[in-house]
Design an enzyme around this catalytic site. Sequence first.
Site, PDB file in Angstrom:
ATOM      1  N   ASN A  76      13.114 -19.826 -51.331  1.00  0.00           N
ATOM      2  CA  ASN A  76      12.503 -18.974 -50.727  1.00  0.00           C
ATOM      3  C   ASN A  76      12.021 -17.852 -51.194  1.00  0.00           C
ATOM      4  O   ASN A  76      10.983 -16.751 -50.578  1.00  0.00           O
ATOM      5  CB  ASN A  76      13.663 -17.379 -50.824  1.00  0.00           C
ATOM      6  CG  ASN A  76      15.283 -18.091 -50.212  1.00  0.00           C
ATOM      7  OD1 ASN A  76      14.867 -18.964 -48.559  1.00  0.00           O
ATOM      8  ND2 ASN A  76      15.930 -18.417 -49.826  1.00  0.00           N
ATOM      9  N   SER A 108       9.818  -7.819 -58.894  1.00  0.00           N
ATOM     10  CA  SER A 108      10.804  -6.581 -59.349  1.00  0.00           C
ATOM     11  C   SER A 108      10.387  -6.576 -60.469  1.00  0.00           C
ATOM     12  O   SER A 108      10.468  -6.732 -61.659  1.00  0.00           O
ATOM     13  CB  SER A 108      11.651  -7.385 -59.558  1.00  0.00           C
ATOM     14  OG  SER A 108      13.002  -7.523 -59.887  1.00  0.00           O
ATOM     15  N   TYR A 166      16.059 -15.482 -61.109  1.00  0.00           N
ATOM     16  CA  TYR A 166      15.258 -14.461 -60.430  1.00  0.00           C
ATOM     17  C   TYR A 166      13.641 -14.087 -60.478  1.00  0.00           C
ATOM     18  O   TYR A 166      12.762 -13.791 -60.038  1.00  0.00           O
ATOM     19  CB  TYR A 166      16.253 -13.916 -60.011  1.00  0.00           C
ATOM     20  CG  TYR A 166      15.274 -12.654 -59.051  1.00  0.00           C
ATOM     21  CD1 TYR A 166      15.307 -12.234 -57.311  1.00  0.00           C
ATOM     22  CD2 TYR A 166      15.706 -10.781 -59.702  1.00  0.00           C
ATOM     23  CE1 TYR A 166      14.153 -11.712 -57.026  1.00  0.00           C
ATOM     24  CE2 TYR A 166      14.761 -10.065 -58.518  1.00  0.00           C
ATOM     25  CZ  TYR A 166      14.797 -10.104 -57.278  1.00  0.00           C
ATOM     26  OH  TYR A 166      14.143  -8.995 -56.458  1.00  0.00           O
ATOM     27  N   LYS A 188       9.937 -14.107 -59.069  1.00  0.00           N
ATOM     28  CA  LYS A 188       9.444 -12.963 -58.981  1.00  0.00           C
ATOM     29  C   LYS A 188       7.762 -12.801 -59.632  1.00  0.00           C
ATOM     30  O   LYS A 188       6.652 -12.854 -60.060  1.00  0.00           O
ATOM     31  CB  LYS A 188       9.538 -11.827 -59.453  1.00  0.00           C
ATOM     32  CG  LYS A 188      11.121 -11.652 -57.997  1.00  0.00           C
ATOM     33  CD  LYS A 188      10.333 -11.496 -56.698  1.00  0.00           C
ATOM     34  CE  LYS A 188      11.574 -11.234 -55.642  1.00  0.00           C
ATOM     35  NZ  LYS A 188      10.512 -11.195 -54.122  1.00  0.00           N
TER      36      LYS A 188
HETATM   37  N1  LIG Z   1      16.154  -3.043 -53.047  1.00  0.00           N
HETATM   38  C1  LIG Z   1      15.911  -3.334 -54.124  1.00  0.00           C
HETATM   39  O1  LIG Z   1      15.428  -2.470 -55.174  1.00  0.00           O
HETATM   40  C2  LIG Z   1      14.386  -3.970 -55.020  1.00  0.00           C
HETATM   41  C3  LIG Z   1      13.816  -4.700 -53.951  1.00  0.00           C
HETATM   42  N2  LIG Z   1      13.268  -5.949 -54.777  1.00  0.00           N
HETATM   43  C4  LIG Z   1      12.093  -6.888 -53.360  1.00  0.00           C
HETATM   44  O2  LIG Z   1      12.225  -6.330 -52.833  1.00  0.00           O
HETATM   45  C5  LIG Z   1      12.214  -7.378 -51.384  1.00  0.00           C
HETATM   46  C6  LIG Z   1      13.479  -6.912 -49.985  1.00  0.00           C
HETATM   47  O3  LIG Z   1      14.540  -6.275 -51.369  1.00  0.00           O
HETATM   48  P1  LIG Z   1      15.851  -5.999 -50.156  1.00  0.00           P
HETATM   49  O4  LIG Z   1      15.214  -5.687 -48.862  1.00  0.00           O
HETATM   50  O5  LIG Z   1      16.601  -5.265 -51.640  1.00  0.00           O
HETATM   51  O6  LIG Z   1      16.159  -7.475 -50.635  1.00  0.00           O
HETATM   52  P2  LIG Z   1      17.291  -7.194 -48.357  1.00  0.00           P
HETATM   53  O7  LIG Z   1      18.172  -8.563 -49.194  1.00  0.00           O
HETATM   54  O8  LIG Z   1      17.894  -5.923 -48.700  1.00  0.00           O
HETATM   55  O9  LIG Z   1      16.212  -8.105 -47.781  1.00  0.00           O
HETATM   56  C7  LIG Z   1      15.663  -9.539 -47.594  1.00  0.00           C
HETATM   57  C8  LIG Z   1      15.499  -9.475 -46.631  1.00  0.00           C
HETATM   58  O10 LIG Z   1      14.672 -10.964 -46.724  1.00  0.00           O
HETATM   59  C9  LIG Z   1      15.480 -11.604 -45.657  1.00  0.00           C
HETATM   60  N3  LIG Z   1      15.089 -13.441 -46.700  1.00  0.00           N
HETATM   61  C10 LIG Z   1      15.231 -13.497 -47.169  1.00  0.00           C
HETATM   62  N4  LIG Z   1      14.705 -14.963 -47.252  1.00  0.00           N
HETATM   63  C11 LIG Z   1      14.636 -15.341 -46.159  1.00  0.00           C
HETATM   64  C12 LIG Z   1      13.640 -16.473 -46.055  1.00  0.00           C
HETATM   65  N5  LIG Z   1      13.435 -17.172 -46.675  1.00  0.00           N
HETATM   66  N6  LIG Z   1      13.155 -16.584 -44.673  1.00  0.00           N
HETATM   67  C13 LIG Z   1      12.288 -14.902 -43.896  1.00  0.00           C
HETATM   68  N7  LIG Z   1      13.241 -14.355 -44.056  1.00  0.00           N
HETATM   69  C14 LIG Z   1      14.093 -14.169 -45.473  1.00  0.00           C
HETATM   70  C15 LIG Z   1      16.642 -11.772 -45.581  1.00  0.00           C
HETATM   71  O11 LIG Z   1      17.135 -11.466 -44.356  1.00  0.00           O
HETATM   72  C16 LIG Z   1      16.168 -10.197 -45.441  1.00  0.00           C
HETATM   73  O12 LIG Z   1      16.695  -9.313 -44.276  1.00  0.00           O
HETATM   74  C17 LIG Z   1      12.609  -8.388 -51.629  1.00  0.00           C
HETATM   75  O13 LIG Z   1      11.597  -9.786 -52.034  1.00  0.00           O
HETATM   76  C18 LIG Z   1      13.747  -8.223 -53.609  1.00  0.00           C
HETATM   77  O14 LIG Z   1      13.329  -9.710 -54.024  1.00  0.00           O
HETATM   78  C19 LIG Z   1      13.130  -5.593 -55.997  1.00  0.00           C
HETATM   79  C20 LIG Z   1      12.803  -5.150 -56.503  1.00  0.00           C
HETATM   80  C21 LIG Z   1      14.098  -4.372 -56.381  1.00  0.00           C
HETATM   81  O1  LIG Z   2      14.972  -6.781 -58.443  1.00  0.00           O
HETATM   82  C1  LIG Z   2      16.299  -6.467 -57.871  1.00  0.00           C
HETATM   83  O2  LIG Z   2      15.962  -5.395 -58.694  1.00  0.00           O
HETATM   84  C2  LIG Z   2      17.106  -4.410 -58.559  1.00  0.00           C
HETATM   85  C3  LIG Z   2      17.446  -3.472 -59.631  1.00  0.00           C
HETATM   86  O3  LIG Z   2      18.460  -4.503 -60.510  1.00  0.00           O
HETATM   87  P1  LIG Z   2      20.123  -4.516 -61.493  1.00  0.00           P
HETATM   88  O4  LIG Z   2      20.346  -5.750 -61.784  1.00  0.00           O
HETATM   89  O5  LIG Z   2      20.308  -2.779 -62.143  1.00  0.00           O
HETATM   90  O6  LIG Z   2      20.296  -3.735 -60.181  1.00  0.00           O
HETATM   91  C4  LIG Z   2      18.405  -5.025 -57.690  1.00  0.00           C
HETATM   92  O7  LIG Z   2      19.891  -3.652 -57.229  1.00  0.00           O
HETATM   93  C5  LIG Z   2      17.640  -5.183 -56.690  1.00  0.00           C
HETATM   94  O8  LIG Z   2      19.180  -6.403 -55.500  1.00  0.00           O
HETATM   95  C6  LIG Z   2      16.951  -6.891 -56.373  1.00  0.00           C
HETATM   96  O9  LIG Z   2      16.556  -7.012 -56.277  1.00  0.00           O
END
Ligand SMILES: NC(=O)C1=CN([C@@H]2O[C@H](COP(=O)(O)OP(=O)(O)OC[C@H]3O[C@@H](n4cnc5c(N)ncnc54)[C@H](O)[C@@H]3O)[C@@H](O)[C@H]2O)C=CC1
Ligand SMILES: O=C1O[C@H](COP(=O)(O)O)[C@@H](O)[C@H](O)[C@H]1O
Length: 251
Positions: A88, A113, A149, A153
Site C-alpha cells: 500500500n 509521517s 510504517y 514513508k
Molecule cells: N492522521 C494522521 O495523524 C497522520 C496521517 N499520515 C498519513 O496521511 C495519510 C492519510 O492518513 P489518515 O487519513 O489518517 O488515514 P485513514 O486510514 O483515515 O485514511 C486512509 C485512506 O486511504 C485508503 N487506502 C488505504 N490503502 C489504499 C489503497 N491501497 N488504495 C486506495 N485507497 C487506500 C483507505 O481506505 C482510507 O480511506 C496516510 O498516508 C498516513 O500515513 C501521516 C502522519 C499522521
Molecule cells: O503517521 C502517523 O502518526 C500519527 C501519530 O503517531 P502516534 O504513534 O503518536 O499515534 C498516528 O496517530 C497516525 O495514525 C499515523 O498515520
Amino acid sequence: MVTSVLLTGAAGRVGSAILGGLGQDYDWRLIDREPPTGKDNHQSDHEYVVADITDKDAIREAMEDVDVVIHLAGDPRPEAGWDSVITNNIDGTHTVFEAAIDAGVEKVIFASSNHVVGHYETERKPDIYRTSSDFQLDGTELPRPSNRYGISKATGEIIGRFFHDEYDIGVVCLRIGNLTKDHPPIDYERGQAMWLSYRDCAHLFDCCITSDVDYEIIYGISDNDRKYYSIDRAHEVLGYDPQDNSADYTD
Ligand SMILES: NC(=O)C1=CN([C@@H]2O[C@H](COP(=O)(O)OP(=O)(O)OC[C@H]3O[C@@H](n4cnc5c(N)ncnc54)[C@H](O)[C@@H]3O)[C@@H](O)[C@H]2O)C=CC1
Ligand SMILES: O=C1O[C@H](COP(=O)(O)O)[C@@H](O)[C@H](O)[C@H]1O
C-alpha cells in the site's frame, strides 16, 4: 493556476480535513478503495473513483487532466506489517508517482509521517516533548524510522526525490504529526507536541497546492509551544501561517 486536484485516500481523516477546508476551492477528483462513507466527511460534492492505488490502469485513468496530486492513500498504522506497507505505501506510492509523470502533473504532495524520524526521540524522551527542551528537527536530518510504517514513508520520500530529479516534477513531502479534530490528544505529550488541527491541516495543504516548489520535506504540525519539529521551512517556502497551538487546550 491550479484548478484540478486529485486526492488519493479521500475517505480518511486527513482527506476529510482537507475537503472540509478546501472543498469549494478546487475541482476535486477523489480516489479511495472504499466507497464514500456517507458520513459528514465532505466527499459527496465531488467526482469519486473507487480504486486501489496499486491498480496501474485505474490510477492512470484517474490522473487525466489533473494539475496537482495529493497522495494520502496508504496504511496509516504505526504498527502496520511489512507486507501491507510494501503493497500500500511503497508500491502504491510508486504507482501514483509514475502515473503522475505520464500524465504531466505539475506537483505531488505526499503524506509522509513523523514516524520517519521517530527514533530521534529515543534518547531524548520525555524531555523532547516539553517546552524546556529546545531540540528541533528541521527536515534536513537523515531518517531514523520508528517502525516499518516509518520505513515505508521514508521510502515514499525517496521515491519522490527520484521522480523530482529524473522528471522535474514538484514534490512536497509533508511529515504530518498527529491530526485530531476539535482538540489535541489528551494525556499524550508526544501527540500534543506534534498536534495538527483540522484547519491548519487544510491551510497547509492549500499552501502546498499554490506554492512553487522543487523538492521539499516539511513538518506538518500546528504552532504548538511544545514542538520539536521546526515549522520555519513551511513558513518560508510555503507561507504556512498556522492558527492553532495545543498549549491553548492542555497546559
Ligand atoms: N492522521 C494522521 O495523524 C497522520 C496521517 N499520515 C498519513 O496521511 C495519510 C492519510 O492518513 P489518515 O487519513 O489518517 O488515514 P485513514 O486510514 O483515515 O485514511 C486512509 C485512506 O486511504 C485508503 N487506502 C488505504 N490503502 C489504499 C489503497 N491501497 N488504495 C486506495 N485507497 C487506500 C483507505 O481506505 C482510507 O480511506 C496516510 O498516508 C498516513 O500515513 C501521516 C502522519 C499522521
Ligand atoms: O503517521 C502517523 O502518526 C500519527 C501519530 O503517531 P502516534 O504513534 O503518536 O499515534 C498516528 O496517530 C497516525 O495514525 C499515523 O498515520
